[in-house]
Structures are given as structure tokens and as C-alpha cells.
Design a protein around this motif. Structure first.
Motif, short mmCIF file in Angstrom:
data_model
loop_
_atom_site.label_atom_id
_atom_site.label_comp_id
_atom_site.label_asym_id
_atom_site.label_seq_id
_atom_site.Cartn_x
_atom_site.Cartn_y
_atom_site.Cartn_z
N GLY A 24 0.82 -1.30 -0.07
CA GLY A 24 -0.06 0.01 0.03
C GLY A 24 0.95 1.28 0.24
N PRO A 25 1.98 1.37 1.04
CA PRO A 25 2.69 2.43 0.89
C PRO A 25 3.33 2.59 -0.52
N SER A 26 3.76 1.48 -0.90
CA SER A 26 4.58 1.91 -2.28
C SER A 26 3.44 2.33 -3.48
N ARG A 27 2.25 1.51 -3.24
CA ARG A 27 1.25 2.21 -4.32
C ARG A 27 1.02 3.54 -3.93
N GLY A 28 1.15 4.13 -2.92
CA GLY A 28 0.68 5.59 -2.48
C GLY A 28 1.58 6.46 -3.30
N ALA A 29 2.80 6.08 -3.18
CA ALA A 29 4.01 7.02 -3.62
C ALA A 29 3.75 7.09 -5.14
N LEU A 30 3.40 5.69 -5.72
CA LEU A 30 3.26 5.69 -7.32
C LEU A 30 2.14 6.69 -7.64
N LEU A 31 1.09 6.45 -6.81
CA LEU A 31 -0.18 7.12 -7.31
C LEU A 31 0.07 8.76 -7.46
N ALA A 32 0.87 9.19 -6.27
CA ALA A 32 1.32 10.54 -6.43
C ALA A 32 2.28 10.97 -7.96
N ALA A 33 2.90 10.06 -8.00
CA ALA A 33 3.85 10.17 -9.14
C ALA A 33 2.97 10.35 -10.71
N ARG A 34 1.87 9.36 -10.50
CA ARG A 34 1.14 9.01 -11.65
C ARG A 34 0.14 10.49 -11.85
N TYR A 35 -0.15 10.84 -10.42
CA TYR A 35 -1.21 12.17 -10.59
C TYR A 35 -0.04 13.45 -11.09
N TRP B 256 -16.31 8.92 -1.92
CA TRP B 256 -14.90 9.09 -2.33
C TRP B 256 -14.18 7.98 -2.75
N VAL B 257 -14.27 6.91 -2.57
CA VAL B 257 -13.74 5.62 -3.13
C VAL B 257 -13.97 5.68 -4.69
N LYS B 258 -15.25 6.08 -5.00
CA LYS B 258 -15.77 6.07 -6.43
C LYS B 258 -14.83 7.07 -7.20
N GLN B 259 -14.85 8.43 -6.66
CA GLN B 259 -14.25 9.38 -7.09
C GLN B 259 -12.70 8.84 -7.37
N CYS B 260 -12.16 8.48 -6.33
CA CYS B 260 -10.57 7.90 -6.40
C CYS B 260 -10.30 7.01 -7.56
N GLY B 261 -11.32 6.35 -7.85
CA GLY B 261 -11.28 5.32 -9.12
C GLY B 261 -10.92 6.06 -10.62
N SER B 262 -11.25 7.56 -10.32
CA SER B 262 -10.83 8.20 -11.78
C SER B 262 -9.24 9.19 -11.37
N LEU B 263 -8.78 8.66 -10.52
CA LEU B 263 -7.37 9.38 -10.23
C LEU B 263 -6.38 8.48 -11.07
N GLU C 72 -4.01 0.79 -11.93
CA GLU C 72 -2.67 -0.01 -11.47
C GLU C 72 -2.70 -0.10 -10.06
N ASN C 73 -3.16 0.94 -9.28
CA ASN C 73 -3.25 0.74 -7.80
C ASN C 73 -4.09 -0.56 -7.58
N ASP C 74 -5.16 -0.32 -7.98
CA ASP C 74 -6.16 -1.50 -7.59
C ASP C 74 -5.78 -2.84 -7.96
N ALA C 75 -5.00 -3.02 -9.10
CA ALA C 75 -4.52 -4.51 -9.31
C ALA C 75 -3.70 -4.79 -8.37
N GLY C 76 -2.72 -3.86 -7.74
CA GLY C 76 -1.69 -4.26 -6.57
C GLY C 76 -2.65 -4.41 -5.47
N ALA C 77 -3.59 -3.53 -5.25
CA ALA C 77 -4.52 -3.99 -3.77
C ALA C 77 -5.02 -5.29 -4.01
N LYS C 78 -5.58 -5.70 -5.32
CA LYS C 78 -6.08 -7.08 -5.34
C LYS C 78 -5.26 -8.12 -4.89
#
Ligand SMILES: N[C@@H](CCC(=O)N[C@@H](CS)C(=O)NCC(=O)O)C(=O)O
Length: 214
Positions: free
Chosen positions: A12-23, A185-192, A197-203
Motif C-alpha cells: 500500500g505505501p508503495s502504491r501511495g507513492a506511485l499514485l502521487a507520481a502518476r497524478y 470518495w472511493v468511487k471518485q478515487c477510481g478516476s485518479l 494500476e493501484n487497484d490491481a496491486g490492492a487486489k
């Protein structure tokens, strides 16, 4: 710009950093480090990060770990506007409050549930831990009752970090039906950017936990 992220998709932390980079739409090289296979304990990685955790960022020789510190650094250095991590003192303090809530409540309590199942042979979720996590979700739901995103009208580093955390436990099958603002909010985050890619890792994370549950 020469950015490299030592990253494990399940984390999760790793995906959090990557989500920021992707944003921030940054070109970033991903260097996979599978902590389940102990890649992080190899000498080559220990030289980079003696604390041997992912995510770890390398920016042209500058090394940084701690996912939220990485996200803030990337936003400060490469952000095109001040929305994702505001410079205004009070706006930034508000984002930081949400970010610390993720680091010290949401993520800590999520790990208290999942780490014993992943690493120490637990096969069920203890009721006190479940209740405690739901109490924390209750706070998150209150935060989201007055703002569209966690710290206002637009996404910030607090949203990408918290979404990475929450998506992990949602993939375990956590019930958020009594938290309508979190659901929205979770639904909204789906459009970030990078959400898929995050959701695949979360899965992957969810599957790893669920396979040990009775
Ligand atoms: N607070 C840290 C947590 C990092 C962390 O615990 N990473 C885990 C994966 S989720 C890890 O690398 N574990 C292996 C280890 O620490 O040896 C952050 O947000 O970056």
C-alpha cells in the motif's frame, strides 16, 4: 529528470507513492522489489536503503523513503500547480493533518488487522481490531462529509496516500456500506491517474490476505 521508484505492487505505501507520481504525470522508472521474496534484504538494496523498505525513491542520486515524504517531495519539486500539495501554510497544514491521519491511524490500524494474517499465522480478524478500524473509518467518513476530497475541492497527496491504504483493505472485502461519504470518495478515487494500476496491486494484497483467512 531521472526518477526511479523501488516498488512492490502489493505494498500500500508503495502504491501511495506511485499514485502521487502518476497524478503528477512524472516519467518514473519502476524497479520491482518483492518484499515477499526478500528482494529488499539483498545487499544492493540495503546500500540504498538500510531500513530495507519500499517505496524508496531515487532522484538523480538523491534517495528518499517513507511513502508520504516521497509524495510531498515529488509534489513540491515537480508539481505544476499548488493544488496537490499547497504551499499556503494553513492549506498545507490541513493536508498534512489528513496525511498524518492516514499514516498514524488508517494505515496503522489496517496493518494491525492484516499483518498478523499475512505474516504470523492468524486466520481470523479479531473483533477489537475490527471495531477499532471501523471507528477510524467513522472519522474518515466525518471528514468527507464536508469536503469533496479529503482536504478540499481537489485531490491532494492525502487522497492518493489514503486511497492506497484503503483500497488494500477493500480488496480484502471490508464492508463500507455504513460509510456513505467514504463510498462516494472511493468511487471518485477510481478516476485518479494510476487508480487502475493501484487497484490491481490492492487486489494482489487482498488475495494474499484472504487465502490465509479461515
Ligand atoms: N511508513 C512506511 C512503511 C513502509 C513499509 O512498511 N513497507 C513495507 C511494505 S508495505 C516493507 O517494505 N516491508 C519490508 C521491510 O520493512 O523489511 C511508508 O509509508 O513508506
Amino acid at each position: 529528470m531521472s526518477l526511479k521508484l523501488y516498488h512492490f505492487t502489493v505494498s500500500g505505501p508503495s502504491r501511495g507513492a506511485l499514485l502521487a507520481a502518476r497524478y503528477l504525470q512524472l516519467p518514473i522508472e519502476i524497479q520491482p522489489v518483492n518484499t515477499f521474496k526478500k528482494d529488499n534484504l539483498k545487499e544492493s538494496f540495503l546500500k540504498i536503503n538500510p531500513q530495507h523498505c519500499v517505496p524508496t525513491l531515487e532522484d538523480n542520486g538523491f534517495i528518499l523513503w517513507e511513502s508520504r515524504a516521497i509524495a510531498c517531495y515529488l509534489a513540491d519539486k515537480y508539481g505544476k500547480d499548488e493544488q496537490f500539495y499547497p504551499k499556503d501554510l494553513q492549506k498545507r497544514a490541513f493536508v498534512n493533518q489528513r496525511l498524518y491521519f492516514d499514516a498514524t491511524f488508517l494505515n496503522v490500524k489496517m496493518r494491525a488487522i492484516c499483518a498478523p494474517i499475512l505474516f504470523s499465522g492468524a486466520t481470523e480478524i479479531q473483533k477489537p481490531l475490527k471495531d477499532d478500524f471501523n471507528t477510524t473509518l467513522g472519522f474518515l467518513d466525518i471528514f468527507l462529509s464536508s469536503t469533496k476530497w479529503l482536504a478540499g475541492d481537489n485531490p491532494t497527496v492525502a487522497d492518493t496516500a489514503s486511497y492506497a491504504t484503503l483500497s488494500s483493505i477493500l480488496a480484502v472485502g471490508w464492508d463500507i456500506s455504513s460509510f456513505p461519504n467514504i463510498q462516494r470518495w472511493v468511487k471518485q478515487c477510481g478516476s485518479l491517474p494510476g487508480a487502475e494500476e493501484n487497484d490491481a496491486g490492492a487486489k494482489e494484497y487482498g488475495e494474499a490476505v484472504k487465502k490465509n483467512l479461515r
